[in-house]
Design an enzyme around this catalytic site. Structure first.
Site, PDB file in Angstrom:
ATOM      1  N   GLU A 116    -114.684   7.817 -52.448  1.00  0.00           N
ATOM      2  CA  GLU A 116    -113.793   7.139 -53.400  1.00  0.00           C
ATOM      3  C   GLU A 116    -114.566   6.544 -54.565  1.00  0.00           C
ATOM      4  O   GLU A 116    -114.142   6.606 -55.717  1.00  0.00           O
ATOM      5  CB  GLU A 116    -112.976   6.030 -52.703  1.00  0.00           C
ATOM      6  CG  GLU A 116    -112.021   6.517 -51.626  1.00  0.00           C
ATOM      7  CD  GLU A 116    -110.822   7.303 -52.161  1.00  0.00           C
ATOM      8  OE1 GLU A 116    -110.716   7.499 -53.384  1.00  0.00           O
ATOM      9  OE2 GLU A 116    -109.997   7.759 -51.340  1.00  0.00           O
TER      10      GLU A 116
ATOM     11  N   ARG B  34    -114.239   7.889 -58.435  1.00  0.00           N
ATOM     12  CA  ARG B  34    -113.614   6.933 -59.356  1.00  0.00           C
ATOM     13  C   ARG B  34    -114.647   6.282 -60.268  1.00  0.00           C
ATOM     14  O   ARG B  34    -114.537   6.314 -61.494  1.00  0.00           O
ATOM     15  CB  ARG B  34    -112.853   5.860 -58.576  1.00  0.00           C
ATOM     16  CG  ARG B  34    -111.715   6.460 -57.762  1.00  0.00           C
ATOM     17  CD  ARG B  34    -110.946   5.424 -56.963  1.00  0.00           C
ATOM     18  NE  ARG B  34    -110.114   6.085 -55.963  1.00  0.00           N
ATOM     19  CZ  ARG B  34    -108.903   5.682 -55.587  1.00  0.00           C
ATOM     20  NH1 ARG B  34    -108.373   4.606 -56.112  1.00  0.00           N
ATOM     21  NH2 ARG B  34    -108.225   6.342 -54.678  1.00  0.00           N
TER      22      ARG B  34
ATOM     23  N   ASP C 253    -108.217  18.741 -48.626  1.00  0.00           N
ATOM     24  CA  ASP C 253    -107.734  19.212 -49.930  1.00  0.00           C
ATOM     25  C   ASP C 253    -108.811  19.512 -50.965  1.00  0.00           C
ATOM     26  O   ASP C 253    -108.968  20.648 -51.430  1.00  0.00           O
ATOM     27  CB  ASP C 253    -106.713  18.208 -50.506  1.00  0.00           C
ATOM     28  CG  ASP C 253    -107.175  16.737 -50.460  1.00  0.00           C
ATOM     29  OD1 ASP C 253    -108.300  16.472 -49.997  1.00  0.00           O
ATOM     30  OD2 ASP C 253    -106.415  15.853 -50.896  1.00  0.00           O
TER      31      ASP C 253
ATOM     32  N   GLU D   4    -100.650  14.432 -58.030  1.00  0.00           N
ATOM     33  CA  GLU D   4    -100.858  15.880 -57.842  1.00  0.00           C
ATOM     34  C   GLU D   4     -99.814  16.760 -58.516  1.00  0.00           C
ATOM     35  O   GLU D   4    -100.162  17.800 -59.088  1.00  0.00           O
ATOM     36  CB  GLU D   4    -100.968  16.212 -56.347  1.00  0.00           C
ATOM     37  CG  GLU D   4    -102.272  15.756 -55.698  1.00  0.00           C
ATOM     38  CD  GLU D   4    -102.327  14.254 -55.421  1.00  0.00           C
ATOM     39  OE1 GLU D   4    -101.248  13.612 -55.447  1.00  0.00           O
ATOM     40  OE2 GLU D   4    -103.421  13.714 -55.184  1.00  0.00           O
TER      41      GLU D   4
ATOM     42  N   THR E 263    -111.940  15.262 -59.301  1.00  0.00           N
ATOM     43  CA  THR E 263    -110.694  15.095 -58.534  1.00  0.00           C
ATOM     44  C   THR E 263    -110.017  13.754 -58.809  1.00  0.00           C
ATOM     45  O   THR E 263    -108.949  13.482 -58.265  1.00  0.00           O
ATOM     46  CB  THR E 263    -110.934  15.325 -57.027  1.00  0.00           C
ATOM     47  OG1 THR E 263    -109.679  15.460 -56.372  1.00  0.00           O
ATOM     48  CG2 THR E 263    -111.725  14.185 -56.405  1.00  0.00           C
TER      49      THR E 263
HETATM   50  C1  DMJ Z   1    -107.116  10.882 -55.733  1.00  0.00           C
HETATM   51  O1  DMJ Z   1    -107.884   9.788 -55.464  1.00  0.00           O
HETATM   52  C2  DMJ Z   1    -107.928  12.121 -55.712  1.00  0.00           C
HETATM   53  O2  DMJ Z   1    -107.241  13.090 -56.398  1.00  0.00           O
HETATM   54  C3  DMJ Z   1    -108.257  12.606 -54.338  1.00  0.00           C
HETATM   55  O3  DMJ Z   1    -108.856  13.876 -54.346  1.00  0.00           O
HETATM   56  C4  DMJ Z   1    -107.052  12.649 -53.431  1.00  0.00           C
HETATM   57  N1  DMJ Z   1    -105.905  12.174 -54.062  1.00  0.00           N
HETATM   58  C5  DMJ Z   1    -105.975  10.925 -54.749  1.00  0.00           C
HETATM   59  C6  DMJ Z   1    -104.689  10.625 -55.457  1.00  0.00           C
HETATM   60  O4  DMJ Z   1    -103.590  11.071 -54.789  1.00  0.00           O
END
Ligand code: DMJ
Length: 596
Positions: free
Chosen positions: A227, A231, A360, A496, A585
């Site tokens: 995370e 981020r 995912d 998403e 992501t």
């Molecule tokens: C985000 O923090 C990122 O996209 C992560 O890969 C999974 N999904 C959350 C938001 O839904």
């Protein structure tokens, strides 16, 4: 004596009859009517007759001229029934039909211009980049007036959107940051920005000041490796690229070094948590496992950090993980389980496969690393393509009654028609792959899944997707395709669906994806917006009267959801172009490395 019998009650009628009295009996005879008309005409004065004749003649002339003009237009379209149909649809007060690229090639610029005009409805007008105005014979700019009128109409929407697309307002404006949701958002990393012009704005200067003076990583605090990488590290690197301001790179390097102890495991598969003050890294208390998506979705950021700083250990650490997982057994046609042990380096809980939580972004980062590195690391591409084939072979099904294609889960051979909203990253990733040259059938799947993700929103009372959907696989009366269990009906403001809409729009230019995003944005506004400012997750997407706000706004709403909506509504395809950057992501754009 008996009284006379009462009259029977009037029969019930479902209609009302109305009699129009004409004051005289009506004779239906045609000849008699003709005679009476002629008599009336003769009774008129000469002046009255001339006026009537003039008006009738004028109307006939107008009708004739109009028919000539219409005939010309239709002649121009003859032989192209599809376009004729499109043109007819344009006059209806509905959002336009999807725009095909081929229309422009065939010279239907007029049809396209009407559609562009309507595009004001799809997003805030100040985001719209339009083709240059054409100048008509009288020297006036063709769409200037129309645009003015549309701007007027769109003003109300724009006013709303100025606030909605306000990641800056939400995170930076201190007078608005009094609500708890804002405070929580503020607790995570400061805002990310989209375009270079932002750097001149006071909000950026204020944010930079905060990073410079307050963002201190010497804190005795445990952070989650994944995370905080996607981020904070991703955000700092991206901000460095957008601004060229070395402050952000210095902070990124400092933070990256503090995360590195996570990799000191027997298997080199990193721990989930690390204390950025003490350097103590560890697994969660209850297990020595890490999550597969987490250990495989930090590569874009660490590789970029190495490239910028010249410090190789960042890249080496994450690529070791990639290599290890590439050759690890326990996969099923490219699909990976959800857990991996930090001691043994083996997959645990084998036999369970999902594209949702815990797996995912493994798939997403295979493709994106390949793109980041200039499409040279073929092993990444092979793993990605194989996984997509694995998805097709094992996880795809169609729902009833609408035959929506969805991605389910497989547990020890048993299929479950369950799909996390998280899986809705997949259509976007597939489209991105096609943009970079992958097979066209990936696009077919992208389109089908995009429709499904849209329906996951659309079929809910609030227009917002639940966290998890269950698909109805058998025809049953009164059952929709998408069903929701009580425990899954919350919405966390996740990105998403709109993330994928952004990719699908960029790749296909089909404006229906903008329309869908617009609908979802309206729903966010209607059901998740906090009147005093900010947005909140809600407990129940199936109750539009009582969605139950949770008083929590995840930072990804600002970092991802609003950013992707912003990009979706912008017609500037060069704004963070898919050819020059790759989004991590958490939606932070990183540069694609120039070919060696
Ligand atoms: C985000 O923090 C990122 O996209 C992560 O890969 C999974 N999904 C959350 C938001 O839904």
């Amino acid at each position: 004596m008996y009284p006379p019998p009462a009259p029977p009650p009037a029969p019930h009628r479902d209609f009302i009859s109305v009699t129009l009295s004409l004051g005289e009996s009506y004779d239906n005879s045609k000849s008699r009517r003709r005679r009476s008309c002629w008599r009336k005409w003769k009774q008129l004065s000469r002046l009255q007759r001339n006026v009537i004749l003039f008006v009738v003649g004028f109307l006939i002339l107008c009708g004739f001229l109009y028919s000539l003009q219409t005939a010309d237009q239709w002649k121009a379209l003859s032989g192209r029934p599809a376009e004729v149909e499109k043109m007819k649809l344009e006059v209806l007060p509905v959002l336009p039909a999807p725009q095909k690229e081929s229309a422009e090639q065939e010279g239907f610029a007029d049809i396209l211009s009407q559609k562009r005009q309507r595009h004001f409805r799809r997003g805030p007008p100040h985001l719209q980049i339009r083709p240059p105005n054409t100048v008509s014979k009288d020297g006036m700019q063709d769409d200037a007036k129309e645009r003015e009128a549309a701007l007027g109409k769109a003003q109300q929407e724009e006013n709303t959107q100025r606030t909605v697309i306000s990641w800056r307002g939400a995170v930076i404006e201190p007078e608005q940051a009094t609500e708890l949701p804002y405070k929580r958002a503020e607790a995570s990393i400061k805002p990310l920005v989209l375009a270079s012009k932002i750097w001149k704005e006071p909000e950026f200067k204020q944010a930079r000041k905060w990073v410079s003076e307050n963002l201190d990583f010497q804190k005795n605090v445990d952070v989650n490796l994944f995370e905080s990488t996607i981020r904070i590290l991703g955000g700092l690197l991206s901000t460095y690229h957008l601004s060229g301001d070395s402050l952000f790179l210095t902070k990124a390097e400092d933070f990256g070094k503090r995360l590195m102890p996570a990799f000191t495991t027997p298997s080199k598969i990193p721990y989930s948590d690390v204390n950025i003050g003490t350097g103590f890294a560890h697994s969660p208390q209850w297990t020595s496992d890490s999550t597969v998506a987490e250990v495989t979705s930090i590569q874009l950021e660490f590789r970029e950090l190495s490239r910028l700083t010249g410090i190789k250990k960042f890249q080496e650490a994450v690529e070791e993980v990639t290599k290890h997982i590439h050759s690890l057994s326990g996969k099923k046609d490219g699909l990976v389980p959800m857990f991996i042990n930090t001691n043994s380096g083996l997959f645990t809980h084998p036999g369970v496969f999902t594209l949702g939580a815990r797996a995912d972004s493994y798939y997403e980062y295979l493709l994106k690393q390949w793109i980041q590195g200039g499409k040279k690391e073929t092993q990444l591409l092979e793993d990605y393509v194989k996984a997509i084939e694995g998805i097709k072979a094992h996880l795809l099904r169609q729902s009833q009654p609408r035959k929506l294609t969805f991605v389910g889960e497989l547990a020890h051979g048993r299929f479950s028609a369950k799909m996390d909203h998280l899986v809705c990253f997949l259509p976007g990733t597939l489209a991105l792959g096609v943009h970079h040259g992958l097979p066209a059938d990936h696009m077919d799947l992208a389109r089908a899944l995009m429709e499904t993700c849209y329906q996951m929103n659309q079929q809910m009372e609030t227009g917002l997707s639940p966290e998890i959907a269950h698909f109805n696989m058998y025809p049953r009366a009164d059952h929709k395709d998408v069903e929701v269990k009580p425990a899954d009906r919350h919405n966390l403001l996740r990105p998403e669906t709109v993330e994928s809409l952004f990719y699908l729009y960029r790749v296909t230019r089909d404006r229906k994806y903008q329309d869908w995003g617009w609908e979802i944005l309206q729903s966010f506004n209607k059901y998740t917006r906090v009147p005093s400012g900010g947005y909140s997750s809600i407990n129940n997407v199936q109750n539009s009267h009582k969605p139950e706000p949770r008083d929590k706004m995840e930072s990804f709403f600002v970092g991802e959801t609003l950013k992707y909506l912003y990009l979706l509504f912008s017609d500037d395809l060069e704004l963070l172009s898919l050819d020059s950057c790759v989004f991590n992501t958490e939606a932070h754009p990183l540069p694609i490395w120039a070919p060696a």
